[in-house]
Each structure stands twice: as C-alpha cells, then as structure tokens.
Design a protein around this motif. Structure first.
Motif, mmCIF file in Angstrom:
data_model
loop_
_atom_site.group_PDB
_atom_site.id
_atom_site.type_symbol
_atom_site.label_atom_id
_atom_site.label_comp_id
_atom_site.label_asym_id
_atom_site.label_seq_id
_atom_site.Cartn_x
_atom_site.Cartn_y
_atom_site.Cartn_z
ATOM 1 N N THR A 352 4.964 -1.580 -2.357
ATOM 2 C CA THR A 352 4.653 -0.150 -2.448
ATOM 3 C C THR A 352 4.110 0.212 -3.820
ATOM 4 O O THR A 352 3.169 1.015 -3.931
ATOM 5 C CB THR A 352 5.910 0.682 -2.143
ATOM 6 N N ALA A 353 4.667 -0.365 -4.876
ATOM 7 C CA ALA A 353 4.162 -0.098 -6.225
ATOM 8 C C ALA A 353 2.705 -0.556 -6.345
ATOM 9 O O ALA A 353 1.858 0.154 -6.907
ATOM 10 C CB ALA A 353 5.037 -0.799 -7.259
ATOM 11 N N ARG A 354 2.405 -1.723 -5.817
ATOM 12 C CA ARG A 354 1.025 -2.213 -5.864
ATOM 13 C C ARG A 354 0.095 -1.320 -5.048
ATOM 14 O O ARG A 354 -1.036 -1.038 -5.457
ATOM 15 C CB ARG A 354 0.974 -3.648 -5.331
ATOM 16 N N GLU A 355 0.567 -0.894 -3.884
ATOM 17 C CA GLU A 355 -0.260 -0.026 -3.045
ATOM 18 C C GLU A 355 -0.484 1.338 -3.704
ATOM 19 O O GLU A 355 -1.553 1.949 -3.554
ATOM 20 C CB GLU A 355 0.398 0.160 -1.676
ATOM 21 N N THR A 356 0.513 1.811 -4.434
ATOM 22 C CA THR A 356 0.349 3.072 -5.159
ATOM 23 C C THR A 356 -0.726 2.943 -6.223
ATOM 24 O O THR A 356 -1.565 3.844 -6.392
ATOM 25 C CB THR A 356 1.675 3.503 -5.797
ATOM 26 N N ALA A 357 -0.737 1.831 -6.936
ATOM 27 C CA ALA A 357 -1.789 1.602 -7.938
ATOM 28 C C ALA A 357 -3.162 1.540 -7.271
ATOM 29 O O ALA A 357 -4.150 2.082 -7.796
ATOM 30 C CB ALA A 357 -1.509 0.308 -8.696
ATOM 31 N N PHE A 358 -3.234 0.900 -6.119
ATOM 32 C CA PHE A 358 -4.468 0.807 -5.337
ATOM 33 C C PHE A 358 -4.983 2.204 -4.974
ATOM 34 O O PHE A 358 -6.172 2.519 -5.139
ATOM 35 C CB PHE A 358 -4.158 -0.021 -4.088
ATOM 36 N N LEU A 359 -4.079 3.072 -4.521
ATOM 37 C CA LEU A 359 -4.449 4.430 -4.150
ATOM 38 C C LEU A 359 -4.799 5.263 -5.378
ATOM 39 O O LEU A 359 -5.740 6.067 -5.360
ATOM 40 C CB LEU A 359 -3.304 5.090 -3.381
ATOM 41 N N GLU A 367 -3.017 7.783 -14.949
ATOM 42 C CA GLU A 367 -1.607 7.779 -15.353
ATOM 43 C C GLU A 367 -0.717 7.262 -14.230
ATOM 44 O O GLU A 367 0.201 6.459 -14.452
ATOM 45 C CB GLU A 367 -1.170 9.189 -15.756
ATOM 46 N N LEU A 368 -0.986 7.700 -12.997
ATOM 47 C CA LEU A 368 -0.204 7.237 -11.851
ATOM 48 C C LEU A 368 -0.393 5.733 -11.661
ATOM 49 O O LEU A 368 0.568 5.000 -11.413
ATOM 50 C CB LEU A 368 -0.628 7.989 -10.588
ATOM 51 N N ALA A 369 -1.624 5.255 -11.799
ATOM 52 C CA ALA A 369 -1.890 3.821 -11.650
ATOM 53 C C ALA A 369 -1.094 3.012 -12.665
ATOM 54 O O ALA A 369 -0.538 1.948 -12.344
ATOM 55 C CB ALA A 369 -3.376 3.546 -11.793
ATOM 56 N N ALA A 370 -1.021 3.512 -13.892
ATOM 57 C CA ALA A 370 -0.283 2.808 -14.941
ATOM 58 C C ALA A 370 1.210 2.763 -14.624
ATOM 59 O O ALA A 370 1.872 1.731 -14.797
ATOM 60 C CB ALA A 370 -0.528 3.483 -16.283
ATOM 61 N N LYS A 371 1.761 3.886 -14.161
ATOM 62 C CA LYS A 371 3.177 3.915 -13.782
ATOM 63 C C LYS A 371 3.463 2.923 -12.658
ATOM 64 O O LYS A 371 4.467 2.215 -12.673
ATOM 65 C CB LYS A 371 3.565 5.323 -13.315
ATOM 66 N N LEU A 375 5.918 -0.398 -12.731
ATOM 67 C CA LEU A 375 7.022 -0.637 -11.804
ATOM 68 C C LEU A 375 6.858 -1.992 -11.123
ATOM 69 O O LEU A 375 7.823 -2.756 -10.983
ATOM 70 C CB LEU A 375 7.077 0.471 -10.755
ATOM 71 N N ALA A 376 5.640 -2.317 -10.721
ATOM 72 C CA ALA A 376 5.395 -3.602 -10.070
ATOM 73 C C ALA A 376 5.757 -4.759 -10.998
ATOM 74 O O ALA A 376 6.368 -5.749 -10.569
ATOM 75 C CB ALA A 376 3.935 -3.697 -9.636
ATOM 76 N N ALA A 377 5.396 -4.634 -12.264
ATOM 77 C CA ALA A 377 5.701 -5.698 -13.231
ATOM 78 C C ALA A 377 7.207 -5.862 -13.403
ATOM 79 O O ALA A 377 7.714 -6.985 -13.545
ATOM 80 C CB ALA A 377 5.039 -5.381 -14.571
ATOM 81 N N GLU A 378 7.935 -4.749 -13.383
ATOM 82 C CA GLU A 378 9.388 -4.804 -13.541
ATOM 83 C C GLU A 378 10.037 -5.463 -12.321
ATOM 84 O O GLU A 378 10.899 -6.343 -12.447
ATOM 85 C CB GLU A 378 9.940 -3.387 -13.733
ATOM 86 N N SER A 399 5.738 -10.167 -0.321
ATOM 87 C CA SER A 399 5.597 -9.481 -1.611
ATOM 88 C C SER A 399 5.322 -10.444 -2.752
ATOM 89 O O SER A 399 4.886 -10.041 -3.828
ATOM 90 C CB SER A 399 6.874 -8.690 -1.925
ATOM 91 N N GLY A 400 5.613 -11.732 -2.549
ATOM 92 C CA GLY A 400 5.453 -12.716 -3.605
ATOM 93 C C GLY A 400 6.688 -12.893 -4.458
ATOM 94 O O GLY A 400 6.668 -13.681 -5.421
ATOM 95 N N LEU A 401 7.780 -12.184 -4.135
ATOM 96 C CA LEU A 401 9.010 -12.381 -4.901
ATOM 97 C C LEU A 401 9.601 -13.771 -4.653
ATOM 98 O O LEU A 401 10.332 -14.299 -5.494
ATOM 99 C CB LEU A 401 10.041 -11.304 -4.553
ATOM 100 N N ARG A 402 9.318 -14.336 -3.507
ATOM 101 C CA ARG A 402 9.684 -15.720 -3.223
ATOM 102 C C ARG A 402 8.488 -16.390 -2.541
ATOM 103 O O ARG A 402 7.685 -15.739 -1.887
ATOM 104 C CB ARG A 402 10.917 -15.798 -2.307
ATOM 105 N N GLU A 403 8.379 -17.693 -2.683
ATOM 106 C CA GLU A 403 7.272 -18.424 -2.097
ATOM 107 C C GLU A 403 7.388 -18.432 -0.563
ATOM 108 O O GLU A 403 8.470 -18.720 -0.031
ATOM 109 C CB GLU A 403 7.255 -19.870 -2.603
ATOM 110 N N PRO A 404 6.311 -18.128 0.142
ATOM 111 C CA PRO A 404 6.382 -18.128 1.607
ATOM 112 C C PRO A 404 6.877 -19.444 2.200
ATOM 113 O O PRO A 404 7.679 -19.443 3.136
ATOM 114 C CB PRO A 404 4.936 -17.835 2.018
ATOM 115 N N ARG A 405 6.413 -20.593 1.672
ATOM 116 C CA ARG A 405 6.858 -21.877 2.213
ATOM 117 C C ARG A 405 8.355 -22.076 2.001
ATOM 118 O O ARG A 405 9.054 -22.639 2.845
ATOM 119 C CB ARG A 405 6.070 -23.019 1.572
#
Length: 583
Positions: A352-359, A367-371, A375-378, A399-405
């Motif tokens: 969701t954080a990444r999608e918010t930056a996309f939007l 400013e919203l993109a930076a926020k 959040l995504a980096a955190e 999400s990439g938090l863990r490897e799909p395999r």
C-alpha cells in the motif's frame, strides 16, 4: 406576495432536486429466467387408500413449459392445470432455476382459487437452504435480504417480489383453500457488462472455473460492487480487490469500479477506517492504484488527491516501533492466529505504501510521495514469520518481505490445499506464480475452485474447505440422511450455516489469474500502453483468450503445443499497444 413567491420557488427547487435523485435510472437490466427443474413437491394423495385429502401439489411440471408471463394464456378464464391444495397442511413445490441469480420472482396466478390466499416463499442458494426455515438451528436468517416470508396473492393476476441471491425457490400455500399457478419465473437483475477478456483451454474443468469466476463477480456488480448478493450486499474494500482485478481484466474500465470507490470515500471521513477495518483502508488505496494502472485515468486520481493524502496520514498513525499495528484482518482462516495475521498485514501495508507513492507521483503530490516511500523503506526492514498461514505467506511473498520461493517451500506448497481460502486464494496462486510454481497454482485452481463445481456450485463461495466435501450431498440435492450438509453444517464467524454466502465476489481470483498467468498478459505501463506477454501452458495442450483494454479493445493470445513440445505463441494487439514478450 413576494415572500410567498420566494417560498413557492424554494419548494419547487427542492422538489426538483428530489425528483432528480428519485428518477435516477437503474443501471441494471431485467431478464426473465424460467424454471429448469422441479426438485420436490408435496405428494399427490392416493385416493384409493381412503384417507382424506390434506394437501397436494398437482401438475407442477407444467411450470417448466414455456410461458409468456401473461395471465391468463389461451382461452380466457382457462387454468394452467397446476394446483396447490391446503385443507389442513401446506402444500408446496421446490423449483430450480439452474444457476445462481440476483433479483426476485414473478408469480402468475390462475383465475378462481381461494380469495385472500397467502403463499410462503423461501429462496435458497442451495436446496437445503430453500427447504429451511428462519430460526431452524442452522442460522437461516432474513438478514440483508428477505428469503423466507409470506405474501398475499391475487386471483387472476400477477405479483413480483424478492431482492436477493438465489437459485432455488420453495412455494407453499400457507392458508386453507387452493390456488393455481399460471407461471413462475425469476426476474434477474444484472448490469449489462460486456466481457472483453476471455479464456479457453484444452481443460474443460479449468474453463468452467474461469466462466464461474467471471459470473460470480458479474453477479456482484449491482448498485455498487457488492461482496455478495444474498449477504452482505455491501461495498467492502478488501473484498473488492480480487473483484477489481477480475473486472479490469475481463470487462475493462467498467464504471462500477470508480462508482464504488467514490461511494466509500463519500461515506468515510479520511480520519476513519474504511468499513470500520484498518486493513480495508489499505485496500481502498490499492483498488484506486489498480484503476489508474489499467486505465491511466489521472484526472480521477487527482480528484481524489486531497482525500488520498489525508487518508494516508491516517494510515501513518497506525505505525508503532517500525510496524503497522492499526489492525490485522486478512481473511477468515487467520482469524484464529493473530501472529500470522499481523505478519501478512505488514506485507499489505508495504504494498500500500508503494501504491500510494505511485498514485502521488501521478497526482503531482511530491510531499505525499516522499511520505509513502519513507513508510515503505521502514516496513521493508521487517522479516515477519507467516506462522504457517498461507494467506500471510502469500502477502509476504508478493510484497517482497520474504522470498517467494522460500514462502512456497515453507508454507504455500505444504499440506496440499489445506489453508487455501476463497479470498486470499487469489494471492496464494499469484504468489505461487511469483515463485515459479505456475503448475502448482494451476492445480490449485482446478482442485480447490473446481471442487465447488463438483458439488453443484454455479458461483463461488464466501469460504470453502476441501474437507467439507467428505461425505456431503450436493447443493442441488435434497438432504440425504447420514450425509453432511455442505451449506448448513459448516461455516463460522459471521457466516455459519445457511448465512454462508454462495456468491461472493472475492472468490473470483481465477478469472484474472488465468489471463495474467496462463495467457501471460499483464500491463507494464499505465493505461496498458505496454503489455507483457509471458505465457505458461503447463500441462495444457492449448489455451487462448484475451485481456481487456481500457478503450474496449483487447490483447489476444493463442497458445498451441507443437509436436516437438515447444509452444507456439500468437499475439494480436491494437497499434497503440506495445507488446513485450517475457522470458
């Protein structure tokens, strides 16, 4: 005098505004559907046994004949021949319309009959439900939509009632006397949405799953995009994401998507959670991003810019100690495991954080993109444990938090189809594909969604476990002694027994998966200006179909296995679409 004229003018203006709203056209189309089968009826008496006539349902098979919906057909004053008789007990008939429908029914009554007669109507998504009564111990209810009630009927006239999801209808004469039925027909209400995307293959079971997934989500396209047509008949943002993906791939830029997003934004202040659930606010952002990704409707995103920014600030309020802790609802199977649900929620929050930056980039909100990126980096620093839950593992993988395999080896590929759900099943098969396990995903679609078809489903359900099919009778059969009722005996939380929805849009995931993963068609640029084609034929001999484009056209793909084992790939796309072949 002037004051009086102003008052009248004000009343006229107010009345005019009221009429504008009251006269809004229905976006749905009415279609009459005739009965396909008489499942059950009260037995006609055997007069030779000398017993008095107590009740009877006679010549109900005539209801299957073609009728014109006009009372009375043929010779004026004639009767159809059907007859319900109640001398001391109700007489009834159970009708099967052949497939899940949304709407009501129209009854045509013969002349004559008993004045003041009342019929009891019981709608059902299964035979067992239609044969049940409210309060019978299996959670049959009249919540959200009436399904068990009595109505007065005219003589020599017709009446139309009902607004629910159903396939079966039981009719009983509840009062003493007799009535004749000229006709009974369902009144189907559906949006006239043309299917542009398509899928066919050498596997008829897979084809049926795709068709049923498409019909399930189409049925849920009513006033807004509902999660279910019997229950809940509400706009739920999490439920809407698999539906959004199915609609964008099959029906294209359907207006019901922005209408439903607008509705939810209009009834939810940005400092409140969508549907009262924190994770569903995350899903609203994701649905908005999918609409923009497929349509390039940047004006729509900009119109929601202020609301999006305030909503994301509320999302940020859920952060504590580097984790998102506002809420953790994923799907029903993880309601028993807070740790697993929390883990999956971190993946959902990161996407969701990444999608918010996309939007925000699209809307020019720096400013919203930076926020959002902060959040995504955190969140990206986390490495949650899915605790064996496939829904959590799927969201962590995607999400990439863990490897799909890794998630496939540890969780998604373990224990067969146990832990698959109709909602997060979509993300599970997507995560399997991300792990390079498309064949396992294909088998899951066949085995899990296909098992609902095996027991008579014509739309996909709110929840389902393969174990429920053990020693059960089909949903289109009368209850069988000694066997389990797959509708009335299962379910928990808000969907026990007959309260369980048998047409739930969040179960439509195979529709978009077949297009995106088997045909391999996916947008790689906003508005589908660039589309990747990376097909997977697996154990199929051939497959063909299309992904809808926002202008009403399509990218089509045809896959054929050649004698030497190679796959021939043919792609057609409009001139404005650049096709990139994946490896």
């Amino acid at each position: 005098m002037m004051k009086h004229l102003l008052t009248v003018a004000g009343l006229l203006a107010a009345f005019s505004g009221f009429c504008t709203q009251a006269d809004a056209p229905d976006s749905r189309v009415r279609t009459f559907v005739y009965p396909k089968r008489i499942v059950w009826q009260t037995s006609a008496p055997n007069l030779s046994d000398g017993l008095p006539l107590q009740c009877a349902a006679e010549k109900m098979e005539k209801l299957l004949e073609h009728k014109f919906g006009q009372v009375c057909e043929g010779l004026f004053g004639s009767k159809s021949g059907t007859r319900l008789v109640n001398k001391s007990e109700p007489a009834g008939v159970l009708i099967d319309f052949g497939r899940e429908l949304h709407g009501g029914i129209q009854l045509g009554m013969s002349p004559g009959g008993t004045a003041g007669a009342r019929l009891r109507l019981r709608f059902g998504e299964s035979v067992a439900e239609a044969m049940s009564s409210v309060g019978d111990g299996k959670h049959a209810t009249n919540d959200h939509a009436l399904r068990d009630f009595e109505i007065p009927v005219p003589r020599f006239g017709s009446i139309e009632v009902g607004d629910t999801g159903f396939r079966f209808l039981r009719i009983d004469l509840a009062t003493s006397g007799e009535v004749g039925l000229e006709f009974v027909r369902a009144v189907s209400l559906m949006r006239p949405m043309k299917a542009i995307g398509a899928f066919r293959s050498s596997d008829e079971r897979l084809n049926k799953v795709f068709e049923t997934a498409v019909r399930t989500v189409h049925l849920c396209c009513q006033n807004y995009l509902w999660d279910g047509i019997k229950r809940d008949r509400l706009v739920w943002m999490g439920d809407m994401h698999p539906e959004t993906m199915a609609i964008l791939n099959v029906f294209g830029a359907a207006s019901i998507l922005p209408e439903s997003l607008d509705y939810m934004a209009s009834v939810t202040p940005p400092d409140r959670w969508m549907n009262g659930m924190p994770t569903y606010t995350l899903w609203w952002i994701r649905n908005l991003a999918e609409w923009y990704r497929y349509t390039d409707d940047v004006q729509y995103v900009r119109r929601h810019g202020d609301y999006l920014e305030k909503t994301f600030n509320h999302v940020l309020s859920g952060m504590k100690d580097g984790e998102w802790r506002a809420g953790n609802f994923l799907d029903w199977p993880t309601r028993h495991d807070d740790k697993a649900a929390w883990a999956g929620t971190q993946g959902l929050a990161l996407v969701t954080a990444r999608e918010t930056a996309f939007l925000a980039d699209a809307a020019g909100r720096t400013e919203l993109a930076a926020k959002a990126r902060a959040l995504a980096a955190e969140l990206a620093k986390l490495r949650p444990d899915p605790h064996g839950a496939k829904s959590a593992a799927a969201m962590l993988a995607l999400s990439g938090l863990r490897e799909p395999r890794e998630m496939f080896a540890q969780v998604l590929g373990a224990n067969g189809h146990a832990g698959v759900s109709t909602f997060y099943g979509y993300y599970m098969i997507e995560a399997m594909s991300a792990a390079g396990e498309n064949q396992r995903a294909l088998d899951t679609v066949r085995d899990y969604w296909g098992a609902m078809l095996d027991v008579g489903a014509t739309s996909f359900w709110e929840d389902f476990k393969l174990s429920w099919t053990n020693n059960c009778f089909r949903i289109d059969e009368l209850p069988v002694a000694g066997r389990k009722d797959i509708h009335g005996d299962y379910g928990e939380f808000c969907y026990p027994g007959f309260r369980h929805s048998f047409c739930h849009g969040w179960a439509s995931g195979p529709a978009s998966w077949c297009i995106n993963q088997v045909l391999g068609i996916r947008p790689v640029d906003v508005g589908c200006r660039r589309v990747e084609v990376k097909p997977f034929l697996g154990d199929l001999e051939w497959a063909e179909g299309a992904m809808a484009l926002p202008d009403g056209s399509a990218v089509t793909v045809k896959l054929t296995r050649l004698p030497d084992g190679r796959v021939d790939v043919k792609v057609n796309a409009p001139d404005w679409v650049e096709v990139v072949k994946g490896r």
